[in-house]
Design an enzyme around this catalytic site. Sequence first.
Site, PDB file in Angstrom:
ATOM      1  N   ASP A   1     -23.009  17.915  -8.792  1.00 10.58           N
ATOM      2  CA  ASP A   1     -23.034  18.992  -9.775  1.00 10.58           C
ATOM      3  C   ASP A   1     -22.442  20.278  -9.208  1.00 10.58           C
ATOM      4  OD1 ASP A   1     -24.228  17.211 -11.469  1.00 10.58           O
ATOM      5  OD2 ASP A   1     -26.246  18.025 -11.235  1.00 10.58           O
TER       6      ASP A   1
ATOM      7  N   ASP B   1     -24.389   9.817  -6.550  1.00 13.78           N
ATOM      8  CA  ASP B   1     -24.182  10.848  -5.531  1.00 13.78           C
ATOM      9  C   ASP B   1     -25.354  10.929  -4.561  1.00 13.78           C
ATOM     10  OD1 ASP B   1     -25.840  12.001  -7.481  1.00 13.78           O
ATOM     11  OD2 ASP B   1     -25.096  14.029  -7.096  1.00 13.78           O
TER      12      ASP B   1
ATOM     13  N   SER C   1     -26.946  23.086 -15.887  1.00 17.16           N
ATOM     14  CA  SER C   1     -27.058  24.537 -15.949  1.00 17.16           C
ATOM     15  C   SER C   1     -27.539  25.106 -14.619  1.00 17.16           C
ATOM     16  CB  SER C   1     -28.009  24.947 -17.075  1.00 17.16           C
ATOM     17  OG  SER C   1     -29.309  24.419 -16.861  1.00 17.16           O
TER      18      SER C   1
ATOM     19  N   GLY D   1     -31.609  22.466 -19.452  1.00 14.41           N
ATOM     20  CA  GLY D   1     -32.353  21.239 -19.669  1.00 14.41           C
ATOM     21  C   GLY D   1     -31.629  20.204 -20.488  1.00 14.41           C
ATOM     22  N   ALA D   2     -30.305  20.375 -20.689  1.00 13.86           N
ATOM     23  CA  ALA D   2     -29.541  19.458 -21.535  1.00 13.86           C
ATOM     24  C   ALA D   2     -28.789  18.400 -20.742  1.00 13.86           C
ATOM     25  CB  ALA D   2     -28.558  20.245 -22.403  1.00 13.86           C
TER      26      ALA D   2
ATOM     27  N   GLU E   1     -30.881  23.961  -3.933  1.00 12.87           N
ATOM     28  CA  GLU E   1     -31.623  23.116  -4.873  1.00 12.87           C
ATOM     29  C   GLU E   1     -32.502  22.105  -4.147  1.00 12.87           C
ATOM     30  OE1 GLU E   1     -30.931  21.024  -9.195  1.00 12.87           O
ATOM     31  OE2 GLU E   1     -29.503  22.438  -8.342  1.00 12.87           O
TER      32      GLU E   1
END
Length: 390
Positions: free
Chosen positions: A179, A42, A134, A129-130, A167
């Site tokens: 995302d 992306d 999030s 953080g996975a 972001e």
Amino acid sequence: MTARDTAGADASAAAFERAFGRAPAGVWAAPGRVNLIGEYTDVNEGLVLPFALPRTVRAAAAPRADGRLRLHLGDGPEAGRAEFSATGPEPGRVPGWAGYPAGVLWALRAAGHPAPGADIHLDGDVPRGAGLSSSAAMECAVALALDGVGELGLSRAEIAAVCRRAENEFVGVPCGIMDQTASARCVAGHALFLDTRDLSHRHVPLGLAAAGLSLLVVDTRVRHALADGAYAARCAGCEEGARALGVRSLRDIPSEGLEPALGKVPDPAVRALVRHVVTENDRVRQVVDHLEAGRVAAVGPVLTAGHASLRDDFTVSCPELDLAVAVANGAGALGARMTGGGFGGSAVVLVESGAEAAVTEAVAGAFAAAGHRAPRVFPAVAGEGARRLR
């Protein structure tokens, strides 16, 4: 609305009242995502195939007439607070979790939307953080809440664009739009086949249950922080590759032209980045073709090939992710790969129905033997995109 949504909305509304002493005007939710295939494409105007998780970030909110933004995260001993004046926060000046909702308010106002001040309580069950996005879930939940309490009338495409700007320009992570678009626009039971250059998309049925298959997420619990420079370095390397090849982005290099293109890139590290992006776009097309033709099991080897490319060419994996993928495949999985930005985070694993426990046990045992922290494994079901809960 599902029982899970109802319970979550009630809990968030009650937490809002405890935090701010009044009832919220509404509760909104936005999901985390699993990117089935299409990593780092992306940021190169390429192809991606994410789907939303049932796990969400919820935003209970009420407007404020004074333009101020007051934030409350979580409940109990781990709760956090932040507050900003009517003039708003400035880019790069808000560390930690508060930068994401503050960035959304800033991006809305910078785009000319009359976003109100607000009290917002945030909670949910997307692990931070996975590698399950999030941050985008938080951004989209806040954008929906501000859109709702301010009656801004934003489209889902506008919400995704605002959240990406937050972001990129406020938090400082040079991410693509995957995302935020996945969180805002996915539908249950489907993956979102998105062209990140022109934002054309279609919803592709996953068809897992009908094929006797399921997906697992293995959260390695190795936390990543994409603003720490490694992510940006990969993005800069891709831009260098595009300049060396005289194209707008690596999206413009066709697979049949890959080998000649690689010969024109002098830096071997940049050549590896180019190879990953071009082959990863092809892997997205392959997975979409398999899913639409009902060949769901054939997706497995494509996932594993994608992991090898991320590990060897893009070098964004880590020992825990590599172990999870190798052990899952060795225990009978049809395929597996890291998902998300890497440097930790999660892997996604395709298994036959009924094999979930055996694969989970094998991965957990391997982590224990290696001295790693115990992973968290859960089913990856394609859930609904962002929505108002109450």
